[in-house]
Design an enzyme around this catalytic site. Structure first.
Site, PDB file in Angstrom:
ATOM      1  N   HIS A  86       0.817  -1.215  -0.051  1.00 58.02           N
ATOM      2  CA  HIS A  86      -0.015  -0.166  -0.122  1.00 58.02           C
ATOM      3  C   HIS A  86       0.942   1.023   0.064  1.00 58.02           C
ATOM      4  CE1 HIS A  86       0.596   1.047   4.310  1.00 58.02           C
ATOM      5  NE2 HIS A  86       0.611  -0.183   4.239  1.00 58.02           N
ATOM      6  N   CYS A  96       2.158  -4.755   7.073  1.00 59.02           N
ATOM      7  CA  CYS A  96       2.006  -4.628   5.608  1.00 59.02           C
ATOM      8  C   CYS A  96       3.418  -4.151   4.979  1.00 59.02           C
ATOM      9  CB  CYS A  96       0.672  -3.572   5.244  1.00 59.02           C
ATOM     10  SG  CYS A  96      -0.765  -4.507   5.735  1.00 59.02           S
TER      11      CYS A  96
END
Length: 513
Positions: free
Chosen positions: A411, A430
């Site tokens: 992301h 992440c």
């Protein structure tokens, strides 16, 4: 008698005679091969102890040795079944002692150090000592000793041949067994691969064929042989980092697709690979690790390091398929982050949630007034926290999704400062992207979908939008601390998660260290 006669009469005499002849021929050929045992081995050795050996005398000795050694075999069921099915024929000794195959195999075992594997793992010295007795015409004194040494050599060869073959082709260790957060599909040897090894007819050719030929593997082998010392490392630590990465290269889990995305956690880098070359690369931030200060290294470890104890934020190793981009995503804040971070900020500042575009839901209904809630005394499991799209959204303007058990994804991020850090293990797990729009372009290519992503990412009043990839793209999140770059220069990276230490501790276990 009448019944038997009736059944035989239903079978054509010519066919019956052919079947009988085939059985007799098979038995006769088997007998001929086995009955030549004495002459064949005496010709190879030449040792008088082999002059009087017979298959009938060998069989019970072989069966006893096989039973006694069963507990020491890595694949006892397959090995015993193989010899049972082949009437306890010592095929390795009979077919490969005279043509030099066993001698070549013994040499390969002695040279296991070239692969970063200690020859002791394969009992190389004991194997070669036993083998050499067969080439010394006075080393084996009696027929009984000949039977026993033949049986020992046969069993040792079968066991070590399988072990050596498996270790070079699949690796010494299964990564999924030693790492708590390892979800990459990795092939391991099975009963079928074991049977194939036992059925090899040309051992020398087979041994040559299984030597890894990956350029990365060969580069690390050369560095190990040369006694390379990496900058800032001791000679011992350099050897060990090369050995653990040679082991990783033996694992059968490498990308085979023409195009894929790969993230190397210790390098904090993402590459899009196309036809073996990087078409796009960028910095990334990964999950915070247990060894982020690099205090622990491969010189200092103990037996407890065999147990992998990851931090809750460490990015997992995995492989999957990227299937869509979510533009202007909503961040469904994980409960762990809510408990440890969000509510603490909300307790200190009642306007924190509104100022950061965080909405709170209870039973699916949005709470309109969160400023008066005393979060410290609330059961937080009753609430869902969501951060709306916008410039301050922790996921940035786009995230790329792929199925995985750890709920991680690639992301964008508004926090750009960490991309300037050397140590970029700073996320909650992440992978944050330095150039998310470039990755979108690489994945989607030119066209309507990419232009839509580009447009939506620049909107002032963003709305969440899902954009499916026309063709799913493989993604691999890996952990490699030593490799050869495009120029052939070895690159080394610190062990940010301590996974080198865990792997090396398990490799030492095979030596009983």
């Amino acid at each position: 008698m009448k019944n038997i006669t009736y059944k035989l009469s239903k079978t054509p005499i010519s066919l019956l005679l052919i079947l009988i002849a085939m059985v007799l021929l098979t038995v006769e050929s088997c007998k001929k091969k086995r009955s030549d045992m004495a002459n064949a081995l005496y010709k190879i050795t030449p040792n008088k102890a082999f002059k009087n050996i017979t298959p009938e005398g060998f069989d019970p000795i072989f069966q006893k040795v096989l039973a006694d050694e069963k507990k020491n075999l890595n694949n006892p069921q397959q090995i015993v079944a193989f010899y049972e099915q082949n009437e306890y024929d010592p095929s390795f000794v009979m077919d490969h002692l005279g043509n030099g195959d066993l001698k070549a195999f013994g040499e390969y075992l002695q040279k296991a150090g070239e692969h970063g594997l200690d020859p002791k793992i394969f009992n190389a010295q004991a194997y070669n000592d036993l083998l050499n007795k067969f080439y010394d015409k006075t080393a084996i004194k009696t027929t009984d000793e000949a039977y026993h040494d033949m049986a020992e050599l046969e069993v040792m060869t079968a066991n070590m041949f399988i072990n050596y073959s498996n270790d070079l082709q699949f690796g010494l260790i299964s990564p999924r067994r030693i790492y708590a957060r390892y979800f990459t599909k990795t092939l391991r040897p099975d009963s079928n691969s074991v049977r194939q090894v036992l059925a090899v007819s040309n051992m020398k050719a087979y041994l040559d064929s299984i030597q890894p030929k990956n350029p990365q593997y060969i580069a690390l082998q050369k560095a190990l042989a040369a006694g390379t010392t990496a900058p800032g490392m001791t000679k011992e630590e350099t050897d060990r980092i090369i050995k653990v990465n040679l082991e990783r290269l033996r694992w059968k889990n490498k990308p085979s697709e023409a195009k894929y995305v790969i993230v190397n956690i210790p390098d904090f880098r993402l590459d899009v690979m196309e036809d073996g070359k990087s078409s796009l690369n960028m910095k990334v931030c990964v999950g915070e690790g247990r060894n982020k200060d690099y205090a622990n290294n491969l010189v200092e470890y103990d037996d407890s390091d065999k147990t992998d104890r990851p931090f809750s934020r460490e990015t997992p190793q995995l492989n999957s398929l990227i299937y869509e981009a979510q533009v202007n995503p909503v961040w469904n804040i994980p409960q762990s982050i809510v408990n440890k971070e969000i509510v603490k900020h909300a307790e200190d500042d009642p306007y924190y949630l509104d100022n950061n575009n965080i909405e709170v839901y209870q039973n699916g209904k949005k709470l309109e007034d969160t400023e008066t809630i005393k979060w410290g005394s609330e059961d937080l499991s009753k609430y869902d926290f969501k951060q709306k799209p916008g410039d301050d959204n922790s996921l940035g303007k786009v995230k790329f999704l792929f199925p995985n058990k750890s709920s991680v994804y690639l992301h964008d991020t508004p926090a750009q400062a960490p991309f300037g850090y050397t140590m970029r293990a700073v996320s909650h797990g992440c992978v944050r992207l330095e150039k998310p729009l470039d990755l979108a372009h690489s994945l989607f290519g030119d066209g309507e979908k990419f232009e839509m992503i580009k447009q939506f990412m620049s909107q002032d009043n963003p709305k969440p939008t899902d954009v499916a990839l026309p063709k799913k793209v493989p993604v691999y999140i890996t952990y490699v601390t030593c490799w050869a770059d495009e120029s052939g220069t070895l690159q080394y990276r610190p062990d940010v998660y301590g996974l080198d230490i865990v792997l090396f501790a398990h490799m030492q276990k095979f030596l009983g260290v």
